[in-house]
Design an enzyme around this catalytic site. Sequence first.
Site, short mmCIF file in Angstrom:
data_model
loop_
_atom_site.label_atom_id
_atom_site.label_comp_id
_atom_site.label_asym_id
_atom_site.label_seq_id
_atom_site.Cartn_x
_atom_site.Cartn_y
_atom_site.Cartn_z
N SER A 150 0.87 -1.18 0.00
CA SER A 150 0.00 0.00 0.00
C SER A 150 0.90 1.23 0.00
O SER A 150 1.77 1.38 0.86
CB SER A 150 -0.97 -0.02 1.19
OG SER A 150 -0.31 -0.25 2.39
N GLY A 209 0.03 4.59 -0.04
CA GLY A 209 -0.65 5.84 0.31
C GLY A 209 -1.48 6.34 -0.86
O GLY A 209 -2.16 5.55 -1.52
N GLY A 226 -1.87 4.51 -4.23
CA GLY A 226 -2.66 3.29 -4.38
C GLY A 226 -1.90 2.03 -4.02
O GLY A 226 -1.11 2.03 -3.06
N GLY A 241 -5.04 1.30 5.28
CA GLY A 241 -4.43 0.01 4.94
C GLY A 241 -5.31 -1.15 5.38
O GLY A 241 -5.38 -2.19 4.72
N ASP A 242 -5.99 -0.98 6.52
CA ASP A 242 -6.87 -2.06 7.02
C ASP A 242 -8.05 -2.25 6.07
O ASP A 242 -8.50 -3.38 5.83
CB ASP A 242 -7.38 -1.72 8.42
CG ASP A 242 -6.23 -1.40 9.37
OD1 ASP A 242 -5.12 -1.91 9.13
OD2 ASP A 242 -6.43 -0.62 10.32
O1 LIG Z 1 0.24 -0.83 16.91
P1 LIG Z 1 -0.30 -1.55 15.71
O2 LIG Z 1 -0.96 -2.83 16.10
O3 LIG Z 1 0.70 -1.73 14.62
O4 LIG Z 1 -1.38 -0.60 15.04
C1 LIG Z 1 -2.50 -0.20 15.74
C2 LIG Z 1 -3.24 0.85 14.99
O5 LIG Z 1 -2.54 2.08 14.99
O6 LIG Z 1 -3.43 0.51 13.64
C3 LIG Z 1 -4.72 0.93 13.22
C4 LIG Z 1 -4.62 1.60 11.91
O7 LIG Z 1 -4.11 0.72 10.97
C5 LIG Z 1 -5.29 1.73 14.35
O8 LIG Z 1 -6.68 1.69 14.36
C6 LIG Z 1 -4.68 0.94 15.43
O9 LIG Z 1 -4.98 1.11 16.69
#
Ligand SMILES: O=P(O)(O)OC[C@@]1(O)O[C@H](CO)[C@@H](O)[C@@H]1O
Length: 309
Positions: A217, A219, A222, A248-249
């Site tokens: 990913s 940004g 794309g 990204g999620d």
């Molecule tokens: O500390 P990690 O587990 O790498 O990331 C956690 C986090 O920052 O990632 C998400 C965004 O991708 C937020 O909602 C979340 O809490």
Amino acid sequence: MILTVTPNTALDITYRVRTLRPHGSHRVSEVTERPGGKGLNVARVLAALGHEVTVTGFTGGATGRTVRDQLAGTAGVVDALVPVRGSTRRTIAVVDTTTGDTTQLNEPGPAITPAEWSAFQETYERLLRSASAVALCGSLPPGVPVGAYAQLVRSARASAVPVLLDTSGEPLRRGVAARPDIVKPNAEELAELTGSHDPLQATRAARRRGAHTVVASLGPAGLLAENAAGRWRATPPCRVHGNPTGAGDSAVAGLLSGLVENLPWPERLARAAALSAATVLAPAAGEFDRSAYEAFAGQVAVTSETSAA
Ligand SMILES: O=P(O)(O)OC[C@@]1(O)O[C@H](CO)[C@@H](O)[C@@H]1O
């Protein structure tokens, strides 16, 4: 069902301030609190797309209770989180509404005991039996072995469940060596994994390390994806401004939904890029602007590049 694993769940707190200044005192104009940690965000987006999702990982303490209460009100998401003695962490995203920049502060998470890790492994093995795909997402809390994701990838493969990995650092390096079906790093994670800042070279290098398909990913630019069948770029129709936390999620949710629906790769990538951009327009991670998503979905340009070696 689709299974998402979030070892380090979180209560995501998003603050909006007019201008963020180091050493300054700020009035927060708006606060949102949502279940967080990457896999919970992925699950909420999948559920909004109409998929049945089960979430697992660890939760504990008062923040853990808040996370579970909010999840209980999310249609389509089944809670199979494993209770722990420690407290679920908070993560803070501060959105500067003048510049649109977001500053992220992530707590480390609770210490997980060996007994809690074993309880989780049993739950995971049981859930794999009814999973059509699994996503392993985010950082590992203290106490969880650094090779945990590698082990979870191997179990998924042994159960013939397609597995996607989205993490960083050493857990990513070890997890990739266990040969996940899909790995979805961002540009920084990919560079750290491979030592290359050229996304094309880095994507190929990540495949050589074991991942079957690499989806980077990038940004606003794309997604760049490569597997044995080819290489594609998926570019959103315009640059969107907002809160990129969770973009990204949402791409992961797009990839997983496309996988279980058996869509061809270009369509999966178009969906993932559209969801990702529509998430930037939403107030918090794990949400997306539906009308923007529907508009972007038909406008993402997916190009096929020189076929992969
Ligand atoms: O500390 P990690 O587990 O790498 O990331 C956690 C986090 O920052 O990632 C998400 C965004 O991708 C937020 O909602 C979340 O809490």
